[in-house]
Design a protein around this motif. Structure first.
Motif, PDB file in Angstrom:
ATOM      1  N   VAL A  85      -6.305  34.964  -8.676  1.00  0.00           N
ATOM      2  CA  VAL A  85      -7.372  34.293  -7.920  1.00  0.00           C
ATOM      3  C   VAL A  85      -7.078  32.792  -7.795  1.00  0.00           C
ATOM      4  N   GLN A  86      -6.619  32.194  -8.890  1.00  0.00           N
ATOM      5  CA  GLN A  86      -6.322  30.763  -8.872  1.00  0.00           C
ATOM      6  C   GLN A  86      -5.251  30.438  -7.824  1.00  0.00           C
ATOM      7  N   SER A  87      -4.289  31.338  -7.666  1.00  0.00           N
ATOM      8  CA  SER A  87      -3.205  31.121  -6.700  1.00  0.00           C
ATOM      9  C   SER A  87      -3.708  31.216  -5.265  1.00  0.00           C
ATOM     10  N   VAL A  88      -4.658  32.140  -5.025  1.00  0.00           N
ATOM     11  CA  VAL A  88      -5.259  32.234  -3.689  1.00  0.00           C
ATOM     12  C   VAL A  88      -5.977  30.926  -3.364  1.00  0.00           C
ATOM     13  N   LYS A  89      -6.677  30.381  -4.344  1.00  0.00           N
ATOM     14  CA  LYS A  89      -7.369  29.099  -4.132  1.00  0.00           C
ATOM     15  C   LYS A  89      -6.368  27.986  -3.803  1.00  0.00           C
ATOM     16  N   GLU A  90      -5.239  27.984  -4.505  1.00  0.00           N
ATOM     17  CA  GLU A  90      -4.184  27.001  -4.220  1.00  0.00           C
ATOM     18  C   GLU A  90      -3.642  27.186  -2.802  1.00  0.00           C
ATOM     19  N   LEU A  91      -3.432  28.440  -2.415  1.00  0.00           N
ATOM     20  CA  LEU A  91      -2.923  28.731  -1.076  1.00  0.00           C
ATOM     21  C   LEU A  91      -3.889  28.222  -0.009  1.00  0.00           C
ATOM     22  N   LEU A  92      -5.168  28.486  -0.193  1.00  0.00           N
ATOM     23  CA  LEU A  92      -6.162  28.064   0.804  1.00  0.00           C
ATOM     24  C   LEU A  92      -6.244  26.541   0.899  1.00  0.00           C
ATOM     25  N   THR A  93      -6.126  25.870  -0.242  1.00  0.00           N
ATOM     26  CA  THR A  93      -6.101  24.402  -0.238  1.00  0.00           C
ATOM     27  C   THR A  93      -4.892  23.903   0.535  1.00  0.00           C
ATOM     28  N   PHE A  94      -3.757  24.529   0.288  1.00  0.00           N
ATOM     29  CA  PHE A  94      -2.512  24.131   0.955  1.00  0.00           C
ATOM     30  C   PHE A  94      -2.599  24.365   2.467  1.00  0.00           C
ATOM     31  N   ILE A  95      -3.104  25.548   2.845  1.00  0.00           N
ATOM     32  CA  ILE A  95      -3.245  25.856   4.270  1.00  0.00           C
ATOM     33  C   ILE A  95      -4.101  24.805   4.970  1.00  0.00           C
ATOM     34  N   ASN A  96      -5.203  24.423   4.340  1.00  0.00           N
ATOM     35  CA  ASN A  96      -6.088  23.428   4.952  1.00  0.00           C
ATOM     36  C   ASN A  96      -5.398  22.074   5.089  1.00  0.00           C
ATOM     37  N   GLU A  97      -4.529  21.762   4.127  1.00  0.00           N
ATOM     38  CA  GLU A  97      -3.780  20.503   4.213  1.00  0.00           C
ATOM     39  C   GLU A  97      -2.779  20.547   5.367  1.00  0.00           C
ATOM     40  N   VAL A  98      -2.104  21.671   5.498  1.00  0.00           N
ATOM     41  CA  VAL A  98      -1.085  21.804   6.562  1.00  0.00           C
ATOM     42  C   VAL A  98      -1.741  21.825   7.944  1.00  0.00           C
ATOM     43  N   LYS A  99      -2.922  22.409   8.050  1.00  0.00           N
ATOM     44  CA  LYS A  99      -3.651  22.430   9.332  1.00  0.00           C
ATOM     45  C   LYS A  99      -3.802  21.019   9.899  1.00  0.00           C
ATOM     46  N   GLN A 100      -4.039  20.069   9.015  1.00  0.00           N
ATOM     47  CA  GLN A 100      -4.248  18.679   9.452  1.00  0.00           C
ATOM     48  C   GLN A 100      -2.960  18.033   9.959  1.00  0.00           C
ATOM     49  N   LYS A 101      -1.812  18.645   9.667  1.00  0.00           N
ATOM     50  CA  LYS A 101      -0.519  18.029  10.004  1.00  0.00           C
ATOM     51  C   LYS A 101       0.156  18.659  11.219  1.00  0.00           C
ATOM     52  N   LEU A 102      -0.464  19.677  11.810  1.00  0.00           N
ATOM     53  CA  LEU A 102       0.227  20.427  12.863  1.00  0.00           C
ATOM     54  C   LEU A 102       0.644  19.550  14.044  1.00  0.00           C
ATOM     55  N   MET A 103      -0.206  18.598  14.409  1.00  0.00           N
ATOM     56  CA  MET A 103       0.137  17.735  15.547  1.00  0.00           C
ATOM     57  C   MET A 103       1.331  16.819  15.241  1.00  0.00           C
ATOM     58  N   ASP A 104       1.629  16.652  13.951  1.00  0.00           N
ATOM     59  CA  ASP A 104       2.762  15.792  13.562  1.00  0.00           C
ATOM     60  C   ASP A 104       4.106  16.495  13.753  1.00  0.00           C
ATOM     61  N   ILE A 105       4.062  17.797  14.016  1.00  0.00           N
ATOM     62  CA  ILE A 105       5.308  18.563  14.159  1.00  0.00           C
ATOM     63  C   ILE A 105       5.794  18.444  15.595  1.00  0.00           C
ATOM     64  N   THR A 106       7.009  17.944  15.755  1.00  0.00           N
ATOM     65  CA  THR A 106       7.544  17.731  17.105  1.00  0.00           C
ATOM     66  C   THR A 106       8.843  18.483  17.363  1.00  0.00           C
ATOM     67  N   CYS A 107       9.435  19.078  16.334  1.00  0.00           N
ATOM     68  CA  CYS A 107      10.707  19.778  16.542  1.00  0.00           C
ATOM     69  C   CYS A 107      10.466  21.108  17.262  1.00  0.00           C
ATOM     70  N   PRO A 108      11.498  21.649  17.906  1.00  0.00           N
ATOM     71  CA  PRO A 108      11.365  22.966  18.539  1.00  0.00           C
ATOM     72  C   PRO A 108      10.950  24.026  17.527  1.00  0.00           C
ATOM     73  N   ALA A 109      10.125  24.971  17.990  1.00  0.00           N
ATOM     74  CA  ALA A 109       9.590  25.998  17.088  1.00  0.00           C
ATOM     75  C   ALA A 109       9.654  27.370  17.733  1.00  0.00           C
ATOM     76  N   LEU A 110      10.214  28.303  16.991  1.00  0.00           N
ATOM     77  CA  LEU A 110      10.205  29.716  17.379  1.00  0.00           C
ATOM     78  C   LEU A 110       9.187  30.417  16.480  1.00  0.00           C
ATOM     79  N   ILE A 111       8.180  31.027  17.094  1.00  0.00           N
ATOM     80  CA  ILE A 111       7.090  31.650  16.343  1.00  0.00           C
ATOM     81  C   ILE A 111       7.185  33.165  16.529  1.00  0.00           C
TER      82      ILE A 111
END
Length: 247
Positions: free
Chosen positions: A162-188
């Motif tokens: 459970v603690q790891s899921v909480k860490e993952l969710l915290t991390f995801i929320n942090e990365v969400k804020q940085k998406l516009m900073d990504i400028t390199c080509p991306a294959l999804i």
């Protein structure tokens, strides 16, 4: 935090020394390097220098994972990045699931990464949100080995801290804020049927990253751990093709 359990056979980090082009490869949450080794070996066979770090707390025992933070996972990936930096002039990165989240994080932090390739990357998992409210529960059921191909198993934990899921969710929320900073080509790359990360994560990422060059490719015959599933060859070929475009 030192890990108390030995590394499971098949979960070791992998390193292949090749040319001056490096590829950093990240496995996912509760998983291990085993899920990404076929890609790593294919990239190495193509001549590239490849690093597949084992994320701290992974590939041993879920009690080890319970003690780690998302910063530990970031540190594991950055260690691999700097290993490649010593040997390579150019670095690409690919990741599965939370490995995709880590790939997004790295692309935002290190704009010199030439391009990124995401495989069922996790940026929004509503089904996990209720875990934040859980009290007094240490472990949930396993989330690994979501594979369509019969007889193929992911080397992953049979319980999820459970603690790891909480860490993952915290991390995801942090990365969400940085998406516009990504400028390199991306294959999804996204599996049309995924029982862990909703497939609409692909569109969410596509719409929000700052990259001008970006594309979504659908994997029609795999579940979440697509790197071990029917579409493995497609992933290998399409990511190698994507890399070649920028060399």
């Amino acid at each position: 935090m030192s890990e108390r359990y030995p590394i499971l056979k098949g979960a070791e980090p992998f390193y292949f020394e090749g040319n001056r082009v490096g590829i950093l490869v990240s496995h996912g949450f509760t998983g291990s390097t085993q899920s990404m080794r076929p890609l790593g070996e294919a990239y190495a066979a193509a001549g590239y220098t490849v690093c597949g770090p084992r994320l701290k707390g992974h590939g041993t025992h879920y009690e080890d994972m319970e003690q780690t933070t998302f910063q530990d996972w970031v540190d594991s990936i950055e260690e691999g990045y700097y290993w490649l930096k010593e040997r390579c002039d150019t670095i690409f990165m690919t990741g599965l699931s939370m490995g995709g989240t880590l790939t997004l994080y790295m692309a935002a932090k290190y704009p010199e990464i030439l391009s990124i390739m995401l495989i069922n990357a996790a940026i929004d998992i509503p089904a996990m949100d209720p875990v934040i409210e859980l009290e007094g529960v240490r472990f949930l059921d396993a989330i690994g080995s979501d594979i369509k191909k019969p007889g193929v198993n992911e080397l992953s934990y049979d319980k999820t801290p459970v603690q790891s899921v909480k860490e993952l969710l915290t991390f995801i929320n942090e990365v969400k804020q940085k998406l516009m900073d990504i400028t390199c080509p991306a294959l999804i790359l996204v599996s049309d049927e995924d029982h862990v990360v909703p497939p609409d994560n692909a569109k969410y990422i596509y719409d929000r990253i700052g990259s001008e060059v970006k594309e979504i490719q659908h994997l029609k015959d795999s579940y979440h751990v697509a790197t071990l599933d029917y579409d493995q060859e497609i992933i290998i070929n399409n990511t190698l093709d994507f890399i070649k475009k920028f060399l």
